[in-house]
Design a protein around this motif. Structure first.
Motif, mmCIF file in Angstrom:
data_model
loop_
_atom_site.group_PDB
_atom_site.id
_atom_site.type_symbol
_atom_site.label_atom_id
_atom_site.label_comp_id
_atom_site.label_asym_id
_atom_site.label_seq_id
_atom_site.Cartn_x
_atom_site.Cartn_y
_atom_site.Cartn_z
ATOM 1 N N UNK A 70 -21.888 58.384 -60.399
ATOM 2 C CA UNK A 70 -20.571 57.985 -59.897
ATOM 3 C C UNK A 70 -20.672 57.349 -58.512
ATOM 4 N N UNK A 71 -21.552 57.893 -57.668
ATOM 5 C CA UNK A 71 -21.743 57.316 -56.332
ATOM 6 C C UNK A 71 -22.305 55.908 -56.425
ATOM 7 N N UNK A 72 -23.318 55.712 -57.306
ATOM 8 C CA UNK A 72 -23.934 54.392 -57.462
ATOM 9 C C UNK A 72 -22.934 53.387 -58.016
ATOM 10 N N UNK A 73 -22.166 53.783 -59.032
ATOM 11 C CA UNK A 73 -21.169 52.880 -59.615
ATOM 12 C C UNK A 73 -20.120 52.506 -58.572
ATOM 13 N N UNK A 74 -19.688 53.492 -57.796
ATOM 14 C CA UNK A 74 -18.666 53.229 -56.780
ATOM 15 C C UNK A 74 -19.157 52.325 -55.672
ATOM 16 N N UNK A 75 -20.386 52.506 -55.230
ATOM 17 C CA UNK A 75 -20.916 51.700 -54.130
ATOM 18 C C UNK A 75 -21.345 50.308 -54.583
ATOM 19 N N UNK A 76 -21.791 50.190 -55.861
ATOM 20 C CA UNK A 76 -22.276 48.896 -56.345
ATOM 21 C C UNK A 76 -21.140 47.955 -56.748
#
Length: 256
Positions: free
Chosen positions: A236-242
């Motif tokens: 979720x962090x990667x999807x949100x930041x990318x």
């Protein structure tokens, strides 16, 4: 025949897209950690072998392949047994043969061998009455259970699920009464509910029944909230930041 070949060609479009995406992922992984340096090479090797195998199989007589499917099945069982003795432990599962930078998981070969053998069994069975249908279902169940028990000892939850999906799908397209599937779904719902109630109210008994290692894998499957799932939270962090377009090659801040 020409139209059939065109349809086969269309099937390769998603395969090629997935292949290209996997190549980019492997290249990106090698920039994150040196432990992934050989993964891109291995990915290219496996795709090359896969396309070569497809080309080879299209030149074979399918009847000959099904004729020897029982021996493929026995070979798969033998490899599943040997991996329990000589296999390499990865992520808590003794499911891999490792030869230097090359590794092999016998359960993947077993998926193909199981499908071929079950197709042969189902196609050769004459379903004249419900007794014949029941006999076929029990035969398919036993054939599927044997490799599933061996994989259970590794343990590899995903492979077991895949084995039974293969069996269920092939039986679904066989000419048997659909009432069997209603019965199966009812039993599946009953055992799933019983299993889940044990997981909620009596985990100690569940651990005694299935062991700590397999319980850990079941717990990961039943964990849905990001607060309790390390991989899900990072995803979720990667999807949100990318965002929509991604971070770019080599710009990955978290390991998934």
């Amino acid at each position: 025949m020409k139209r059939l070949k065109q349809n086969y060609g269309l099937l390769f479009i998603p395969i090629i897209l997935i292949m290209l995406i996997s190549f980019l992922n492997m290249a990106n992984a090698s920039l994150i950690s040196s432990s992934y340096n050989y993964h891109l090479l291995k990915q290219i090797l496996w795709y090359s072998l896969g396309f070569g195998l497809i080309f080879f199989l299209t030149r074979l007589n399918l009847q000959k392949i099904f004729k020897y499917s029982f021996y493929f099945y026995l070979l798969g069982l033998g490899l599943l047994f040997l991996v329990l003795v000589f296999g390499h432990v990865i992520n808590g599962a003794k499911a891999w043969f490792t030869f230097g930078f090359f590794s092999f998981q016998p359960s993947e070969l077993m998926k193909l061998a199981l499908a071929l053998y079950l197709i042969k069994i189902i196609s050769e069975t004459k379903l004249l009455n419900w007794q014949a249908e029941l006999k076929l279902i029990m035969k398919v169940l036993i054939i599927t259970l044997i490799p599933s028990l061996l994989v259970f000892l590794e343990p590899d939850t995903g492979a077991i699920i895949f084995f039974f999906l293969i069996a269920f799908t092939l039986l679904f397209f066989a000419k048997i009464s659909k009432w069997w599937f209603l019965l199966f779904l009812g039993l599946l719902a009953f055992f799933s509910l019983s299993f889940y109630l044990l997981y909620i109210f009596n985990q100690d008994l569940l651990i005694k029944l299935i062991g700590t290692s397999f319980f850990y894998r079941v717990e990961r499957l039943l964990t849905f909230t990001s607060q309790n799932s390390y991989q899900l939270e990072n995803a979720l962090v990667v999807i949100g930041s990318a965002g929509l377009w991604g971070s770019g090659l080599g710009r990955v801040s978290l390991y998934i």
